[in-house]
Design a protein around this motif. Structure first.
Motif: not given
Length: 465
Positions: A120-124, A203-210, A223-231
């Motif tokens: 969906g939407v990834c924040l990198v 987390d309403r708009y962003v699906d994954l943080v990398i 430690n500062n997000t409810r969004i799933p983190v890949l890394g």
């Protein structure tokens, strides 16, 4: 509405449109990106030179690490050509979106399909490494994801120049009649920490943080997000020389794993040595490491072997050898340093790695298959290698075209994550008026068939655009 929220909402809208973009449209955009990056090479390289000049002053002032500085460069050697090749490589990868990975007939006229789809939407968020802008953008485009990119201030000019080229390429790719135009805001860039703090709450708009960067950056995001983190937070990789290690292989593998790119997360940081080879194979490895300028943090037994072999008498060697402390094991140097410990068995090496490593990549050098397979089964890491350098832990080297990062998570993606790290799946169910209450035990109730449908090419590509 804040600017960060506007970016996030625009990314979500782009993500929704990307669901209907065909493989041909994605390929057209990638080819145009490669063309524009080639056309704008001079201005992108100039931006990179300006970033490096500013960063050099920060290094001299002690405000920027030398390892971070080394990651800024995209112009020397074949780096820019490699960046362009990465675009071609991503374009050449088979598009997985829409492919069927499970097909099952629940009942007559009731068919279930598991279908690959974009996250969906990834924040990198990344530090240095401006080539990440291109890598992530291309992988996002290929996988049908929208991406929001935030690079470090030390590469701000290069990041912006690359992002401008990519956004221009997307805008200039002509629409195909009868198809959705590729959304221009599918790749966006933000520049401030305040925007990131806001986006980490969305987390309403962003699906994954990398996150890609230092331990502190990754830990902060986790430690500062409810969004799933890949890394991964650490890259503490170990190489173990077993009792049957071949000397020539050991020397080449360890020197490469430590010196090929010391600042990388897949560089070996700890060398474990079986006690039976500490005065033979290890001595030659230590000799080669010292010749390469590597600082050895040696435990008592390995230090004794170094002294007994007379290595300290060689020019400049004494200044490169020190006695290891417990803190050296479990430390990510990202430099020409390596911690050395002697062990008495493969199990002791495994226990050390599982206790001190970061679940990234670990290697064994041995001529015994049984020992190698035991090591590879028991070491808890995303990558376990036999007679190969830990530096192979990379999406490009794995043939992924590029990578979004290396994940030590035990979730949908682990290890170097390429295109598949930006995909997930959904279930399609095709019915003909059935209700769940129609199935069960009793008079007039249907029984599930649960028959697997063979996945040939016509079924696999049933929903590919």
């Amino acid at each position: 509405m804040s600017s960060a929220e506007q970016v996030a909402r625009a990314a979500r809208e782009a993500s929704n449109l990307l669901q209907t973009i065909s493989s041909g449209q994605k390929s057209a955009v990638l080819r145009r990106i490669r063309q524009v990056l080639e056309e704008r090479r001079a201005e992108i390289v100039l931006a990179n030179q300006q970033d490096k000049e500013a960063a050099q002053r920060e290094v001299e002032a002690g405000r920027l690490s030398s390892s971070l500085f080394k990651r800024l460069d995209i112009e020397s050697g074949e780096k820019y050509a490699t960046l362009l090749q990465g675009v071609d490589d991503v374009d050449s990868i088979s598009d997985p979106i829409g492919q069927v990975t499970l097909a099952r007939r629940l009942d007559n006229d009731l068919d279930l399909y598991r279908v690959i789809c974009p996250v969906g939407v990834c924040l990198v968020i990344f530090e240095a490494r401006p080539e990440v802008v291109v890598n992530i953008a291309c992988l996002a485009i290929k996988s049908g994801n929208a991406a929001i990119l935030k690079g470090g201030k030390e590469a701000a000019r290069t990041n912006q120049a690359l992002a401008d080229a990519i956004q221009h390429a997307i805008a200039m790719t002509p629409a195909v009649e009868g198809q959705t135009k590729f959304p221009e805001r599918s790749i966006q860039v933000v520049s401030t920490r305040d925007e990131i703090s806001t986006l980490l709450d969305m987390d309403r708009y962003v699906d994954l943080v990398i996150p890609r960067g230092s331990n502190s950056l990754v830990r902060h995001i986790q430690n500062n997000t409810r969004i799933p983190v890949l890394g991964h937070a650490d890259g503490i990789c170990s190489t173990y020389l077993d009792k049957s290690a071949d000397t020539q292989k050991a020397v080449h593998i360890v020197v490469d794993a430590k010196t090929n790119y010391p600042a990388a997360c897949n560089a070996t940081e700890a060398l474990l040595v079986h006690s039976s080879v500490v005065n033979s194979v290890f001595v030659e490895v230590a000799r080669a490491l010292l010749a390469a300028g590597v600082r050895l943090h040696a435990d008592d037994r390995s230090l004794a072997a170094i002294e007994q072999a007379g290595l300290l008498a060689e020019a400049g060697a004494a200044a490169l050898v020190s006695r290891a402390t417990e803190a050296d094991f479990g430390h990510e140097y990202t430099d020409l340093d390596i911690a050395i410990r002697v062990v008495d068995s493969v199990d002791e090496a495994i226990d050390h790695i599982n206790a001190h490593g970061s679940k990234h990549t670990d290697a064994i050098v041995t001529e015994e298959r049984k020992s190698a397979e035991w090591f590879m089964r028991r070491v808890d890491a995303a990558g376990v290698y036999w007679n190969a350098s830990t530096r192979f832990a990379d999406g490009f080297r794995y043939g992924f075209g590029a990578e979004i990062g290396v994940s030590t998570n035990k979730t949908h993606a682990r290890g170097p994550a390429g295109l598949e790290g930006l995909t997930i799946y959904k279930y399609y169910l095709f019915g003909n008026g059935q209700g769940a209450g129609d199935f069960g035990v009793g008079q007039g109730k249907h029984q599930f068939l649960h028959e697997d449908i063979p996945i040939d090419s016509s079924v696999r590509d049933k929903f590919v655009l």
